[in-house]
Design a protein around this motif. Structure first.
Motif, PDB file in Angstrom:
ATOM      1  N   PHE A   1      -2.947  -2.080  -9.184  1.00 57.75           N
ATOM      2  CA  PHE A   1      -1.969  -1.957  -8.103  1.00 57.75           C
ATOM      3  C   PHE A   1      -2.227  -0.684  -7.322  1.00 57.75           C
ATOM      4  O   PHE A   1      -1.804   0.383  -7.728  1.00 57.75           O
ATOM      5  CB  PHE A   1      -0.552  -1.960  -8.651  1.00 57.75           C
TER       6      PHE A   1
ATOM      7  N   VAL B   1      -0.567   3.311 -10.914  1.00 59.23           N
ATOM      8  CA  VAL B   1       0.605   3.316 -10.035  1.00 59.23           C
ATOM      9  C   VAL B   1       1.181   4.723  -9.898  1.00 59.23           C
ATOM     10  O   VAL B   1       1.553   5.164  -8.820  1.00 59.23           O
ATOM     11  CB  VAL B   1       1.678   2.330 -10.557  1.00 59.23           C
TER      12      VAL B   1
ATOM     13  N   ILE C   1       0.761  -3.838   1.180  1.00 64.98           N
ATOM     14  CA  ILE C   1       1.090  -4.561  -0.056  1.00 64.98           C
ATOM     15  C   ILE C   1       1.624  -5.942   0.306  1.00 64.98           C
ATOM     16  O   ILE C   1       1.182  -6.964  -0.226  1.00 64.98           O
ATOM     17  CB  ILE C   1       2.160  -3.782  -0.860  1.00 64.98           C
TER      18      ILE C   1
ATOM     19  N   TYR D   1      -6.056  -5.698  -6.364  1.00 68.70           N
ATOM     20  CA  TYR D   1      -5.178  -6.670  -7.036  1.00 68.70           C
ATOM     21  C   TYR D   1      -5.989  -7.722  -7.775  1.00 68.70           C
ATOM     22  O   TYR D   1      -5.630  -8.141  -8.873  1.00 68.70           O
ATOM     23  CB  TYR D   1      -4.289  -7.332  -5.984  1.00 68.70           C
TER      24      TYR D   1
ATOM     25  N   ILE E   1      -0.954   1.129  -4.797  1.00 71.74           N
ATOM     26  CA  ILE E   1       0.091   1.371  -3.816  1.00 71.74           C
ATOM     27  C   ILE E   1      -0.117   2.743  -3.178  1.00 71.74           C
ATOM     28  O   ILE E   1       0.777   3.308  -2.591  1.00 71.74           O
ATOM     29  CB  ILE E   1       1.509   1.238  -4.418  1.00 71.74           C
TER      30      ILE E   1
ATOM     31  N   HIS F   1      -1.924   5.521 -15.816  1.00 73.08           N
ATOM     32  CA  HIS F   1      -1.609   4.317 -15.046  1.00 73.08           C
ATOM     33  C   HIS F   1      -1.773   4.599 -13.549  1.00 73.08           C
ATOM     34  O   HIS F   1      -1.258   5.579 -13.035  1.00 73.08           O
ATOM     35  CB  HIS F   1      -0.177   3.876 -15.336  1.00 73.08           C
TER      36      HIS F   1
END
Lengths: 311, 363
Positions: B88, B149, B288, B83, B90, B147
């Motif tokens: 991100f 994510v 997260i 972060y 996840i 990306h």
């Protein structure tokens, strides 16, 4: 040769359409939201909440009410995401991640409240039955593929040109794309940036909700925890692959649908690959497809992900 | 003077503000859950009491609290590192899974040897496996513009399927003598020693706290950390000053994934002693919330991981006592994430208002 015939039988193509449907709806939702400049990785959670509400609605009031409830719940989640990212200008990925986390937990809490002694999985509920298209179903091969499907499959296929028309041929679509590309310019021309984004993200949620409802009360007949299994994200990948256009996304969705249908039929045909490895095929394919975009002009809307501050 | 040093090193106005925000987030989450409980026909206050009684009320409960804190802390650090670089991750759940697979493999394939060496081998294997699972999305982002994510979510599902396959009936890591879909138990020398009688608590908690301090040093006292934060804050300025964005994206996601892998390894070596599918009950997703609530600062994350450890272990007791599904915790998690996500811009709005008042205009 016999194996090949089995693998590429008509049922594979028919189930390709069925499997692709929720992904198509998610990717249409992605197109709406991201064209207006709001990243929506919450499609997964919106689908999941839609799937759950649809089952609840179907249990109490019948399948079609369930469908309506699922769609509306998706829209409500879209509204929440719009409120977070447009009004409060929250980080759009964080806001959507919260929606995704909640969508896994909330149904698990509500299931035992609604149905005693059920945990993580609902009882079976009435489903939306498949229909026969009168003329088309009698055409030999095409009829076998698209003649006998679920109404939501047809709705999803119809929505592709509809959303495409909405985005690229109507005044509303032009405005939505304008706020996604250059919100400041749109604002100076008198377009209400916030309202456009609210509309687009809410429609995105409605579409995701429809996709979820299809999963739980058409494709299957019950809700189970985290049943969307990444389809919202695959829809998003399909949208990127289709360069933020509904028609392009459709092709990508059909490809993923085919990968899934193919692995299912390969399993039942007895191809000696472990089922767990086969099940990972759609996810691997998604990755490969995204890598394959390299070097092409896959430009996202210019203001995608950026909150707009009204002066 | 000493006070001033403390203030400037660890505390500044931003972190005081962030701290207030974090406290508010927790209160707001419990506030919302209070009404959800009311609406679903439970009595909220006894349920909350049971939550904390479960976490602190017994020796075993307290041990379980610290036991869940361990992977949450490591995972939270993993999310925080990424972060800080504007990424991100996840995908920690998948990285935890891969770390667990690697640790379990070296745990049972090597017979009894010196425990320090054996545990070290397994932990390093876990770190490497998780690191690879973080390197892949980093590389795909740097090289192909994918990306992260989306790629990490795909890698999550792939990791779950790999774990499921390895311990399935035909799987190469399946214990042939056991009907359970699980690997053989690891050798005794690969087990992390337990530190509290009649609990499952092991010394992994100290390891995790030590790693938190290391990550704090990395981020705020080392050149690499400075570069990571520079890329996260303003990639163009970083690039202009000669910091390679691509290199640091790959490196940061690899470090982030390695922390996830470490969490997975510690779970296998300290708690389960064998691999089975889905051995991590969503620690990677809770990470997260842990990181965001901890103000993406390793020291803050120690505190927030402990809070989520309380929620995790207390919720088991809560479910047993009142029948409230323990997933109630995930609603608390989601609300905390939502609140931490939105209150940052609220801060910006407040600042703008102040500016408007003093200058009459907003820039």
């Amino acid at each position: 040769m016999e194996l090949l015939i089995k693998l590429f039988s008509i049922t594979v193509f028919a189930s390709t359409l069925r499997i692709a449907t929720p992904v198509i709806l998610a990717s249409l939702g992605g197109c709406m939201s991201e064209r207006s400049g709001v990243i929506n990785i919450g499609l997964e959670g919106m689908m999941l909440m839609g799937a759950f509400s649809a089952v609840v609605g179907s249990w109490f009031f019948g399948a079609w009410t369930g469908l309506l409830l699922g769609v509306l719940t998706g829209g409500l989640m879209g509204l929440l995401h719009a409120f977070m990212s447009v009004t409060l200008k929250a980080n759009q990925i964080i806001s959507a991640t919260a929606i995704n986390i909640m969508a896994v937990g909330l149904p698990n809490i509500l299931i035992p409240v609604i149905w005693e002694n059920h945990y993580g999985i609902s009882p079976t509920v009435p489903v939306i039955a498949d229909i026969n298209l009168p003329l088309i179903s009698s055409i030999p091969i095409i009829g076998d593929i698209i003649g006998h499907q679920n109404p939501i499959v047809y709705i999803a296929l119809l929505l592709v040109p509809l959303i495409s028309f909405l985005l690229f041929k109507t005044k509303l679509g032009l405005r939505i794309r304008a706020v996604g590309e250059h919100p400041l310019a749109a604002d100076t021309l008198g377009i209400n940036v916030y309202r456009m984004r609210y509309i687009a993200v809410t429609i995105s949620g409605l579409l995701a909700g429809l996709g979820g409802a299809f999963l739980s009360i058409a494709y299957q007949s019950q809700f189970s925890s985290a049943m969307t299994a990444g389809r919202g994200f695959i829809g998003l990948a399909a949208m990127i692959f289709g360069r933020w256009s509904p028609k392009g996304a459709l092709l990508a969705c059909l490809l993923f649908g085919f990968a899934d249908a193919f692995q299912a039929s390969a399993q039942s045909a007895g191809v000696p690959i472990p089922p767990e490895i086969m099940l990972s095929f759609p996810y691997v394919l998604t990755l490969v497809a995204l890598v394959g975009l390299f070097g092409k002009t896959a430009l996202s809307p210019a203001a995608n992900g950026k909150p707009y501050y009204k002066g | 003077m000493k006070k001033k040093f403390l203030y400037s090193t660890f505390i500044d106005n931003d972190s005081v503000f962030a701290f207030v925000k974090a406290i508010l987030a927790v209160f707001f989450a419990f506030f919302v859950v209070y009404f959800i409980l009311l609406a679903t026909g439970y009595k909220p206050l006894p349920v909350f009491a049971a939550l904390f009684k479960g976490a602190f009320g017994s020796r075993r409960g307290f041990g379980e609290t610290l036991l869940s804190t361990t992977p949450l802390l490591l995972g939270g650090l993993g999310f925080a590192v990424a972060y800080r670089c504007g990424l991100f991750n996840i995908g920690l759940e998948g990285q935890i899974t891969m770390g667990g697979i690697a640790a379990a493999f070296f745990g049972f394939i090597i017979p009894e040897i010196n425990p320090v060496i054996h545990v070290s081998i397994c932990i390093i294997a876990g770190i490497v496996a998780g690191g690879i699972w973080g390197f892949i999305p980093g590389y795909l982002k740097a090289k192909f513009g994918v990306h992260e994510v989306i790629s990490v979510i795909m890698l999550n599902h792939i990791a779950f399927k790999i774990a499921a396959y390895l311990v399935s009936m035909q799987g190469p890591m399946k214990d042939k003598l056991d009907d359970m879909p699980a690997s053989p138990f690891i050798s005794g020398s690969a087990k992390i020693i337990r530190i509290m009688d009649r609990t499952r608590l092991h010394w992994g908690i100290f390891l995790a706290v030590g790693v938190a301090v290391l990550i704090w040093l990395l981020l705020f006292r080392m050149r690499l950390g400075y570069k990571i934060r520079a890329v996260g804050r303003n990639p163009f300025a970083a690039e202009a000053s000669g910091i390679s964005i691509k290199k640091h994206i790959v490196l940061t996601l690899a470090i982030s994934g390695a922390l996830g892998g470490l969490a997975g390894a510690v779970e296998i070596l300290g708690v389960h002693y064998r691999l089975f599918a889905a051995f991590s009950p969503g620690y990677g997703f809770d990470a997260i919330a842990v990181a965001l609530l901890g103000m993406v600062n390793p020291l803050g994350i120690i505190a927030s991981a402990f809070l989520f450890g309380i929620l995790r272990s207390g919720s088991v007791f809560m479910q047993a006592m009142y029948g409230v599904n323990k997933d109630m915790v995930s609603v608390i998690t989601a609300i905390i994430v939502l609140f931490m996500g939105m209150s940052v811009p609220i801060g910006i709005m407040l600042k703008n208002r102040i500016k408007r008042n003093s200058n009459g205009t907003v820039d």
